[in-house]
Design a protein around this motif. Structure first.
Motif, PDB file in Angstrom:
ATOM      1  N   THR A 147      36.221  42.684  35.378  1.00  0.00           N
ATOM      2  CA  THR A 147      36.586  41.434  34.683  1.00  0.00           C
ATOM      3  C   THR A 147      37.146  40.443  35.709  1.00  0.00           C
ATOM      4  N   GLY A 148      36.885  39.162  35.463  1.00  0.00           N
ATOM      5  CA  GLY A 148      37.370  38.115  36.380  1.00  0.00           C
ATOM      6  C   GLY A 148      36.838  38.297  37.782  1.00  0.00           C
ATOM      7  N   ALA A 149      35.502  38.457  37.885  1.00  0.00           N
ATOM      8  CA  ALA A 149      34.905  38.753  39.204  1.00  0.00           C
ATOM      9  C   ALA A 149      34.215  37.541  39.814  1.00  0.00           C
ATOM     10  N   SER A 150      34.483  36.339  39.272  1.00  0.00           N
ATOM     11  CA  SER A 150      33.825  35.147  39.811  1.00  0.00           C
ATOM     12  C   SER A 150      34.484  34.638  41.087  1.00  0.00           C
ATOM     13  N   ARG A 151      35.672  35.140  41.398  1.00  0.00           N
ATOM     14  CA  ARG A 151      36.332  34.719  42.644  1.00  0.00           C
ATOM     15  C   ARG A 151      37.460  35.678  42.986  1.00  0.00           C
ATOM     16  N   GLY A 152      38.116  35.395  44.115  1.00  0.00           N
ATOM     17  CA  GLY A 152      39.324  36.115  44.496  1.00  0.00           C
ATOM     18  C   GLY A 152      39.173  37.623  44.586  1.00  0.00           C
ATOM     19  N   ILE A 153      40.184  38.305  44.074  1.00  0.00           N
ATOM     20  CA  ILE A 153      40.247  39.764  44.173  1.00  0.00           C
ATOM     21  C   ILE A 153      39.079  40.414  43.416  1.00  0.00           C
ATOM     22  N   GLY A 154      38.762  39.877  42.227  1.00  0.00           N
ATOM     23  CA  GLY A 154      37.679  40.452  41.416  1.00  0.00           C
ATOM     24  C   GLY A 154      36.352  40.407  42.144  1.00  0.00           C
ATOM     25  N   ARG A 155      36.089  39.291  42.835  1.00  0.00           N
ATOM     26  CA  ARG A 155      34.841  39.181  43.611  1.00  0.00           C
ATOM     27  C   ARG A 155      34.780  40.275  44.683  1.00  0.00           C
ATOM     28  N   ILE A 157      29.504  41.527  36.454  1.00  0.00           N
ATOM     29  CA  ILE A 157      30.464  40.515  36.915  1.00  0.00           C
ATOM     30  C   ILE A 157      30.867  39.649  35.729  1.00  0.00           C
ATOM     31  N   ASN A 158      32.080  39.850  35.256  1.00  0.00           N
ATOM     32  CA  ASN A 158      32.567  39.020  34.146  1.00  0.00           C
ATOM     33  C   ASN A 158      33.292  37.784  34.687  1.00  0.00           C
ATOM     34  N   TYR A 159      33.193  36.697  33.937  1.00  0.00           N
ATOM     35  CA  TYR A 159      33.911  35.463  34.268  1.00  0.00           C
ATOM     36  C   TYR A 159      34.193  34.749  32.955  1.00  0.00           C
ATOM     37  N   ILE A 160      35.047  33.727  33.002  1.00  0.00           N
ATOM     38  CA  ILE A 160      35.282  32.970  31.758  1.00  0.00           C
ATOM     39  C   ILE A 160      34.658  31.576  31.813  1.00  0.00           C
ATOM     40  N   LYS A 161      34.830  30.834  32.953  1.00  0.00           N
ATOM     41  CA  LYS A 161      34.354  29.446  33.015  1.00  0.00           C
ATOM     42  C   LYS A 161      33.343  29.212  34.130  1.00  0.00           C
ATOM     43  N   ASN A 162      33.572  29.910  35.241  1.00  0.00           N
ATOM     44  CA  ASN A 162      32.970  29.545  36.498  1.00  0.00           C
ATOM     45  C   ASN A 162      31.623  30.249  36.757  1.00  0.00           C
ATOM     46  N   GLY A 173      32.720  35.919  29.229  1.00  0.00           N
ATOM     47  CA  GLY A 173      33.547  36.425  28.126  1.00  0.00           C
ATOM     48  C   GLY A 173      35.015  36.255  28.418  1.00  0.00           C
ATOM     49  N   ASP A 174      35.782  36.075  27.356  1.00  0.00           N
ATOM     50  CA  ASP A 174      37.227  35.892  27.471  1.00  0.00           C
ATOM     51  C   ASP A 174      37.909  37.208  27.089  1.00  0.00           C
ATOM     52  N   VAL A 175      38.511  37.872  28.084  1.00  0.00           N
ATOM     53  CA  VAL A 175      39.100  39.196  27.827  1.00  0.00           C
ATOM     54  C   VAL A 175      40.270  39.140  26.849  1.00  0.00           C
ATOM     55  N   SER A 176      40.860  37.949  26.682  1.00  0.00           N
ATOM     56  CA  SER A 176      42.034  37.864  25.805  1.00  0.00           C
ATOM     57  C   SER A 176      41.652  37.937  24.321  1.00  0.00           C
ATOM     58  N   ILE A 197      44.324  46.048  37.491  1.00  0.00           N
ATOM     59  CA  ILE A 197      44.955  45.315  38.592  1.00  0.00           C
ATOM     60  C   ILE A 197      46.260  44.723  38.071  1.00  0.00           C
ATOM     61  N   SER A 198      47.328  45.310  38.560  1.00  0.00           N
ATOM     62  CA  SER A 198      48.671  44.923  38.140  1.00  0.00           C
ATOM     63  C   SER A 198      49.257  43.989  39.199  1.00  0.00           C
ATOM     64  N   SER A 199      50.504  44.187  39.567  1.00  0.00           N
ATOM     65  CA  SER A 199      51.145  43.393  40.629  1.00  0.00           C
ATOM     66  C   SER A 199      52.422  44.107  41.058  1.00  0.00           C
ATOM     67  N   MET A 200      52.803  43.894  42.307  1.00  0.00           N
ATOM     68  CA  MET A 200      54.089  44.470  42.744  1.00  0.00           C
ATOM     69  C   MET A 200      55.235  43.918  41.892  1.00  0.00           C
ATOM     70  N   ALA A 208      48.795  47.793  42.371  1.00  0.00           N
ATOM     71  CA  ALA A 208      49.808  46.727  42.312  1.00  0.00           C
ATOM     72  C   ALA A 208      49.783  45.965  43.639  1.00  0.00           C
ATOM     73  N   PRO A 209      48.978  44.877  43.707  1.00  0.00           N
ATOM     74  CA  PRO A 209      48.892  44.129  44.965  1.00  0.00           C
ATOM     75  C   PRO A 209      50.180  43.353  45.251  1.00  0.00           C
ATOM     76  N   GLY A 210      50.391  43.102  46.542  1.00  0.00           N
ATOM     77  CA  GLY A 210      51.449  42.187  46.975  1.00  0.00           C
ATOM     78  C   GLY A 210      50.891  40.775  46.967  1.00  0.00           C
ATOM     79  N   GLU A 266      43.019  31.903  45.363  1.00  0.00           N
ATOM     80  CA  GLU A 266      43.369  30.622  44.708  1.00  0.00           C
ATOM     81  C   GLU A 266      44.674  30.707  43.936  1.00  0.00           C
ATOM     82  N   MET A 267      45.008  31.926  43.453  1.00  0.00           N
ATOM     83  CA  MET A 267      46.233  32.092  42.672  1.00  0.00           C
ATOM     84  C   MET A 267      47.465  31.636  43.463  1.00  0.00           C
ATOM     85  N   ASN A 268      47.376  31.750  44.804  1.00  0.00           N
ATOM     86  CA  ASN A 268      48.517  31.363  45.646  1.00  0.00           C
ATOM     87  C   ASN A 268      48.283  30.045  46.383  1.00  0.00           C
ATOM     88  N   SER A 269      47.265  29.275  45.937  1.00  0.00           N
ATOM     89  CA  SER A 269      46.913  28.051  46.669  1.00  0.00           C
ATOM     90  C   SER A 269      47.988  26.969  46.532  1.00  0.00           C
TER      91      SER A 269
HETATM   92  P1  NAP Z   1      42.055  34.085  40.766  1.00  0.00           P
HETATM   93  O1  NAP Z   1      41.546  33.830  42.139  1.00  0.00           O
HETATM   94  O2  NAP Z   1      42.830  33.022  40.078  1.00  0.00           O
HETATM   95  O3  NAP Z   1      40.824  34.554  39.851  1.00  0.00           O
HETATM   96  C1  NAP Z   1      41.041  34.838  38.498  1.00  0.00           C
HETATM   97  C2  NAP Z   1      39.782  35.423  37.892  1.00  0.00           C
HETATM   98  O4  NAP Z   1      40.053  35.787  36.519  1.00  0.00           O
HETATM   99  C3  NAP Z   1      38.617  34.453  37.859  1.00  0.00           C
HETATM  100  O5  NAP Z   1      37.435  35.179  38.064  1.00  0.00           O
HETATM  101  C4  NAP Z   1      38.666  33.902  36.422  1.00  0.00           C
HETATM  102  O6  NAP Z   1      37.378  33.464  35.947  1.00  0.00           O
HETATM  103  C5  NAP Z   1      39.094  35.141  35.671  1.00  0.00           C
HETATM  104  N1  NAP Z   1      39.709  34.902  34.367  1.00  0.00           N
HETATM  105  C6  NAP Z   1      40.817  34.170  34.073  1.00  0.00           C
HETATM  106  N2  NAP Z   1      41.077  34.222  32.763  1.00  0.00           N
HETATM  107  C7  NAP Z   1      40.120  35.009  32.204  1.00  0.00           C
HETATM  108  C8  NAP Z   1      39.840  35.441  30.883  1.00  0.00           C
HETATM  109  N3  NAP Z   1      40.614  35.089  29.847  1.00  0.00           N
HETATM  110  N4  NAP Z   1      38.769  36.248  30.673  1.00  0.00           N
HETATM  111  C9  NAP Z   1      37.978  36.617  31.709  1.00  0.00           C
HETATM  112  N5  NAP Z   1      38.183  36.240  32.976  1.00  0.00           N
HETATM  113  C10 NAP Z   1      39.240  35.443  33.214  1.00  0.00           C
HETATM  114  O7  NAP Z   1      43.019  35.362  40.739  1.00  0.00           O
HETATM  115  P2  NAP Z   1      43.219  36.561  41.804  1.00  0.00           P
HETATM  116  O8  NAP Z   1      44.275  36.150  42.759  1.00  0.00           O
HETATM  117  O9  NAP Z   1      41.904  37.023  42.305  1.00  0.00           O
HETATM  118  O10 NAP Z   1      43.863  37.660  40.845  1.00  0.00           O
HETATM  119  C11 NAP Z   1      43.104  38.707  40.266  1.00  0.00           C
HETATM  120  C12 NAP Z   1      44.054  39.723  39.653  1.00  0.00           C
HETATM  121  O11 NAP Z   1      44.941  40.219  40.668  1.00  0.00           O
HETATM  122  C13 NAP Z   1      44.954  39.148  38.549  1.00  0.00           C
HETATM  123  O12 NAP Z   1      45.144  40.098  37.539  1.00  0.00           O
HETATM  124  C14 NAP Z   1      46.260  38.897  39.284  1.00  0.00           C
HETATM  125  O13 NAP Z   1      47.372  38.902  38.418  1.00  0.00           O
HETATM  126  C15 NAP Z   1      46.290  40.071  40.243  1.00  0.00           C
HETATM  127  N6  NAP Z   1      47.155  39.855  41.401  1.00  0.00           N
HETATM  128  C16 NAP Z   1      46.935  38.818  42.277  1.00  0.00           C
HETATM  129  C17 NAP Z   1      47.790  38.647  43.357  1.00  0.00           C
HETATM  130  C18 NAP Z   1      47.597  37.548  44.358  1.00  0.00           C
HETATM  131  O14 NAP Z   1      48.492  37.370  45.197  1.00  0.00           O
HETATM  132  N7  NAP Z   1      46.511  36.816  44.337  1.00  0.00           N
HETATM  133  C19 NAP Z   1      48.866  39.520  43.543  1.00  0.00           C
HETATM  134  C20 NAP Z   1      49.081  40.547  42.632  1.00  0.00           C
HETATM  135  C21 NAP Z   1      48.209  40.711  41.567  1.00  0.00           C
HETATM  136  P3  NAP Z   1      36.835  31.929  36.190  1.00  0.00           P
HETATM  137  O15 NAP Z   1      36.524  31.836  37.659  1.00  0.00           O
HETATM  138  O16 NAP Z   1      35.612  31.861  35.337  1.00  0.00           O
HETATM  139  O17 NAP Z   1      37.942  31.005  35.792  1.00  0.00           O
END
Ligand code: NAP
Length: 247
Positions: A12-20, A35-40, A63-66, A141-144, A185-187, A192-195
């Protein structure tokens, strides 16, 4: 490298970041990746291209996982296209940074709905299938911050703490069905989440990380492959922290 040939993995959420990165690493290990995504959609297609570059195959599924019905559609769509689900990675998540006192109800509802309820929805929608096959691996995928809590991310931390305890509990329930459930539990991972972090804030954060750098999405992708595959067959109900020693 883990051998996941012939396995079907939903990320889930594999369109970018960690999921990709998780999708690409699973593909590198031989898995077919959903590869699930919601918008992108465009970025999801890019992930699919990267999966194909690894010599693997996959599909994209919006699909929207929520939303329970939407999570159900993601899994049904996968089953009709791929025939089975061996691995589920509950990665989709959002964060909102700010004081709790300034947050509105709809904001915390959204964080809980995606980060925690999304995990419940997707897990519930694959379990019957996995139980019938007496086989499956789920990685959340949780978090520290779900372990120690973070100021200005209290709801985010709480949502991930809930994921951690759900992981431990459901792993106990599903062990007899040969389904393993673990969490990573990533650090601080460079996505983009930290952009929103300013250069100075990044520098200060790095000083708090013993390994001396932000994590890479690939650091998470690799551990997910290990937890998804046979090498970890005696590991379940665990929360593996991947944070460069930060907490
Ligand atoms: P990200 O770059 O913001 O990417 C978020 C992903 O989730 C995107 O693919 C987005 O899809 C998708 N998404 C958002 N809402 C959704 C929904 N309702 N249904 C389905 N997909 C949805 O985030 P990330 O940094 O890769 O984080 C991924 C996971 O790791 C998250 O659970 C986050 O809490 C966890 N995490 C991240 C960090 C960090 O430092 N980055 C640290 C600890 C844990 P669209 O592209 O379509 O919007």
């Amino acid at each position: 490298m883990e051998n996941l040939s012939g396995k079907v993995a939903v990320v889930t959420g594999a369109s970018r970041g960690i999921g990709r990165s998780i999708a690409v690493n699973l593909a590198r290990c031989g898995a077919l990746v959903v590869i699930n995504y919601i918008k992108n959609e465009k970025e999801a297609c890019k992930t699919l291209d990267m999966v194909k570059q690894e010599g693997a195959n996959g599909i994209i599924v919006q699909g929207d996982v929520s939303l329970y019905n939407s999570a159900e559609k993601i899994m049904k769509n996968t089953l009709s296209n791929m025939g089975k689900i061996d691995i589920l990675v509950n990665n989709a998540g959002i964060s909102k940074v700010g004081l709790f006192i300034d947050m509105r109800e709809n904001e915390w509802q959204q964080i809980i709905d995606i980060n925690f309820k999304g995990v419940l929805n997707c897990t519930h929608c694959v379990l019957e299938h996995m139980i019938s096959r007496k086989s499956g691996s789920i990685v959340n995928i949780s978090s520290m911050w779900g372990k120690v809590g973070a100021s200005c991310e209290s709801i985010y931390s709480a949502s991930k703490g809930a994921v951690n305890l759900f992981t431990k509990s459901i792993a106990k329930e599903m062990g007899p069905s040969n389904i393993r459930i673990n969490a990573v539990a990533p650090g601080v991972i460079d996505t983009e989440m930290n952009s929103w972090l300013q250069e100075e804030e990044r520098k200060n954060l790095i000083e708090e990380i013993p390994i001396g750098r932000f994590g890479k999405s690939d650091d998470i992708g690799k551990i997910v492959c290990f937890l998804a595959g046979e090498s970890s067959q005696y590991i379940t109900g665990q929360i593996i922290t991947v944070d460069g020693g930060m907490i």
